[in-house]
Write a protein that holds these residues in place. Structure first.
Motif, PDB file in Angstrom:
ATOM      1  N   MET A 184     -30.036  22.192 -25.449  1.00 63.31           N
ATOM      2  CA  MET A 184     -29.117  21.567 -25.710  1.00 63.31           C
ATOM      3  C   MET A 184     -28.569  21.918 -26.887  1.00 63.31           C
ATOM      4  O   MET A 184     -29.087  22.047 -27.929  1.00 63.31           O
ATOM      5  N   GLY A 185     -27.026  21.801 -27.232  1.00 61.41           N
ATOM      6  CA  GLY A 185     -26.274  22.040 -28.294  1.00 61.41           C
ATOM      7  C   GLY A 185     -26.168  20.723 -29.389  1.00 61.41           C
ATOM      8  O   GLY A 185     -26.706  19.829 -28.980  1.00 61.41           O
ATOM      9  N   PRO A 186     -25.249  21.075 -30.326  1.00 56.22           N
ATOM     10  CA  PRO A 186     -25.132  19.870 -31.292  1.00 56.22           C
ATOM     11  C   PRO A 186     -24.429  18.807 -30.582  1.00 56.22           C
ATOM     12  O   PRO A 186     -23.661  18.876 -29.733  1.00 56.22           O
ATOM     13  N   ILE A 187     -24.623  17.696 -31.241  1.00 56.02           N
ATOM     14  CA  ILE A 187     -24.282  16.447 -30.661  1.00 56.02           C
ATOM     15  C   ILE A 187     -23.408  15.791 -31.637  1.00 56.02           C
ATOM     16  O   ILE A 187     -23.615  15.777 -32.949  1.00 56.02           O
ATOM     17  N   LEU A 188     -22.172  15.489 -31.414  1.00 53.68           N
ATOM     18  CA  LEU A 188     -21.084  14.954 -32.402  1.00 53.68           C
ATOM     19  C   LEU A 188     -20.621  13.513 -31.920  1.00 53.68           C
ATOM     20  O   LEU A 188     -20.447  13.033 -30.770  1.00 53.68           O
ATOM     21  N   TYR A 189     -21.020  12.430 -32.776  1.00 52.80           N
ATOM     22  CA  TYR A 189     -20.541  10.997 -32.583  1.00 52.80           C
ATOM     23  C   TYR A 189     -19.342  10.974 -33.236  1.00 52.80           C
ATOM     24  O   TYR A 189     -18.969  11.207 -34.226  1.00 52.80           O
ATOM     25  N   MET A 190     -18.096  10.601 -32.246  1.00 55.22           N
ATOM     26  CA  MET A 190     -17.095  10.571 -32.407  1.00 55.22           C
ATOM     27  C   MET A 190     -16.135   9.533 -31.954  1.00 55.22           C
ATOM     28  O   MET A 190     -16.722   8.821 -31.039  1.00 55.22           O
ATOM     29  N   LEU A 191     -14.819   9.487 -32.051  1.00 53.00           N
ATOM     30  CA  LEU A 191     -13.709   8.683 -31.449  1.00 53.00           C
ATOM     31  C   LEU A 191     -12.781   9.674 -31.679  1.00 53.00           C
ATOM     32  O   LEU A 191     -12.134  10.014 -32.672  1.00 53.00           O
ATOM     33  N   GLN A 192     -12.166  10.033 -30.365  1.00 51.11           N
ATOM     34  CA  GLN A 192     -10.952  10.995 -30.260  1.00 51.11           C
ATOM     35  C   GLN A 192      -9.931  10.630 -30.994  1.00 51.11           C
ATOM     36  O   GLN A 192      -9.161  11.582 -31.400  1.00 51.11           O
ATOM     37  N   ALA A 193      -9.679   9.358 -31.195  1.00 50.82           N
ATOM     38  CA  ALA A 193      -8.340   9.223 -32.097  1.00 50.82           C
ATOM     39  C   ALA A 193      -8.552   9.199 -33.446  1.00 50.82           C
ATOM     40  O   ALA A 193      -7.400   9.324 -34.088  1.00 50.82           O
ATOM     41  N   SER A 194      -9.506   9.663 -33.933  1.00 46.72           N
ATOM     42  CA  SER A 194      -9.938   9.820 -35.563  1.00 46.72           C
ATOM     43  C   SER A 194      -9.379  11.330 -35.886  1.00 46.72           C
ATOM     44  O   SER A 194      -9.681  12.495 -35.212  1.00 46.72           O
ATOM     45  N   PRO A 195      -8.566  11.519 -36.689  1.00 48.76           N
ATOM     46  CA  PRO A 195      -7.977  12.856 -37.206  1.00 48.76           C
ATOM     47  C   PRO A 195      -9.199  13.660 -37.781  1.00 48.76           C
ATOM     48  O   PRO A 195      -9.213  14.784 -37.436  1.00 48.76           O
ATOM     49  N   SER A 196     -10.057  13.065 -38.313  1.00 49.74           N
ATOM     50  CA  SER A 196     -11.210  13.731 -38.895  1.00 49.74           C
ATOM     51  C   SER A 196     -12.276  14.351 -37.676  1.00 49.74           C
ATOM     52  O   SER A 196     -12.619  15.441 -37.816  1.00 49.74           O
ATOM     53  N   VAL A 197     -12.150  13.506 -36.799  1.00 48.36           N
ATOM     54  CA  VAL A 197     -13.112  14.043 -35.589  1.00 48.36           C
ATOM     55  C   VAL A 197     -12.081  15.346 -34.730  1.00 48.36           C
ATOM     56  O   VAL A 197     -12.654  16.216 -34.546  1.00 48.36           O
ATOM     57  N   ARG A 198     -11.094  14.906 -34.864  1.00 49.15           N
ATOM     58  CA  ARG A 198     -10.092  16.184 -34.204  1.00 49.15           C
ATOM     59  C   ARG A 198     -10.372  17.318 -35.026  1.00 49.15           C
ATOM     60  O   ARG A 198     -10.312  18.342 -34.456  1.00 49.15           O
ATOM     61  N   ALA A 199     -10.379  17.476 -36.341  1.00 44.62           N
ATOM     62  CA  ALA A 199     -10.466  18.598 -37.267  1.00 44.62           C
ATOM     63  C   ALA A 199     -11.847  19.361 -36.734  1.00 44.62           C
ATOM     64  O   ALA A 199     -11.895  20.423 -36.680  1.00 44.62           O
ATOM     65  N   VAL A 200     -12.896  18.382 -36.708  1.00 44.99           N
ATOM     66  CA  VAL A 200     -14.309  19.108 -36.260  1.00 44.99           C
ATOM     67  C   VAL A 200     -14.289  19.424 -35.016  1.00 44.99           C
ATOM     68  O   VAL A 200     -14.493  20.627 -34.536  1.00 44.99           O
ATOM     69  N   LEU A 201     -13.352  18.893 -33.941  1.00 47.23           N
ATOM     70  CA  LEU A 201     -13.421  19.521 -32.371  1.00 47.23           C
ATOM     71  C   LEU A 201     -12.737  20.677 -32.399  1.00 47.23           C
ATOM     72  O   LEU A 201     -12.984  21.807 -31.846  1.00 47.23           O
ATOM     73  N   MET A 202     -11.660  20.930 -33.414  1.00 44.64           N
ATOM     74  CA  MET A 202     -10.733  22.260 -33.489  1.00 44.64           C
ATOM     75  C   MET A 202     -11.531  23.364 -33.940  1.00 44.64           C
ATOM     76  O   MET A 202     -11.682  24.333 -33.557  1.00 44.64           O
ATOM     77  N   THR A 203     -12.610  22.954 -35.067  1.00 42.05           N
ATOM     78  CA  THR A 203     -13.291  23.845 -35.729  1.00 42.05           C
ATOM     79  C   THR A 203     -14.552  24.440 -34.795  1.00 42.05           C
ATOM     80  O   THR A 203     -14.739  25.575 -34.531  1.00 42.05           O
ATOM     81  N   ALA A 204     -14.942  23.641 -33.846  1.00 39.02           N
ATOM     82  CA  ALA A 204     -16.013  23.798 -33.018  1.00 39.02           C
ATOM     83  C   ALA A 204     -15.545  24.508 -31.847  1.00 39.02           C
ATOM     84  O   ALA A 204     -15.973  25.806 -31.450  1.00 39.02           O
ATOM     85  N   ASN A 205     -14.210  24.600 -31.637  1.00 35.17           N
ATOM     86  CA  ASN A 205     -13.538  25.168 -30.462  1.00 35.17           C
ATOM     87  C   ASN A 205     -13.203  26.645 -31.080  1.00 35.17           C
ATOM     88  O   ASN A 205     -13.517  27.426 -30.169  1.00 35.17           O
ATOM     89  N   GLU A 206     -12.796  26.594 -31.962  1.00 35.87           N
ATOM     90  CA  GLU A 206     -12.499  28.047 -32.896  1.00 35.87           C
ATOM     91  C   GLU A 206     -13.965  28.924 -32.908  1.00 35.87           C
ATOM     92  O   GLU A 206     -13.661  29.915 -32.592  1.00 35.87           O
TER      93      GLU A 206
END
Length: 105
Positions: A1-23
């Motif tokens: 199992m990989g890292p788990i992210l507790y998040m809310l899609q609408a959060s700009p801070s969450v989206r920054a983390v998601l972009m980093t993980a994607n990169e």
């Protein structure tokens, strides 16, 4: 199992983390934490993050919260080179400046 992210899609801070993980090509398990319904105050969440904030990352039992800290952790652990967080102190200072821009007054 990989890292788990507790998040809310609408959060700009969450989206920054998601972009980093994607990169970094890091696959995150996403768990929605609806702060609009105070889910961050549930006992289980408060035990892992006493600041009760999102995003919150759990990776191999290690918990880190605050988006800039999460992004730094992901880059340091999963980055293949220093392109996202350079070793050169001047280039790194520019990255740090942008990472912490949202916390400045």
């Amino acid at each position: 199992m990989g890292p788990i992210l507790y998040m809310l899609q609408a959060s700009p801070s969450v989206r920054a983390v998601l972009m980093t993980a994607n990169e970094l090509d890091v696959k995150l398990e996403l768990i929605e934490c609806n702060i609009l319904e105070n889910e961050q105050f549930q006992e289980e969440f408060m035990k892992m993050n006493p600041a009760h904030t999102i995003p919150t990352l759990i990776d191999d039992g290690f918990i880190v919260f605050e988006s800039a800290a999460i992004m730094g952790y992901l880059v340091n652990k999963y980055g293949k080179d220093d392109s996202l967080y350079p070793q050169d102190i001047k280039k790194r200072a520019v990255v740090d400046q942008l990472l912490h821009f949202s916390t400045s007054s």
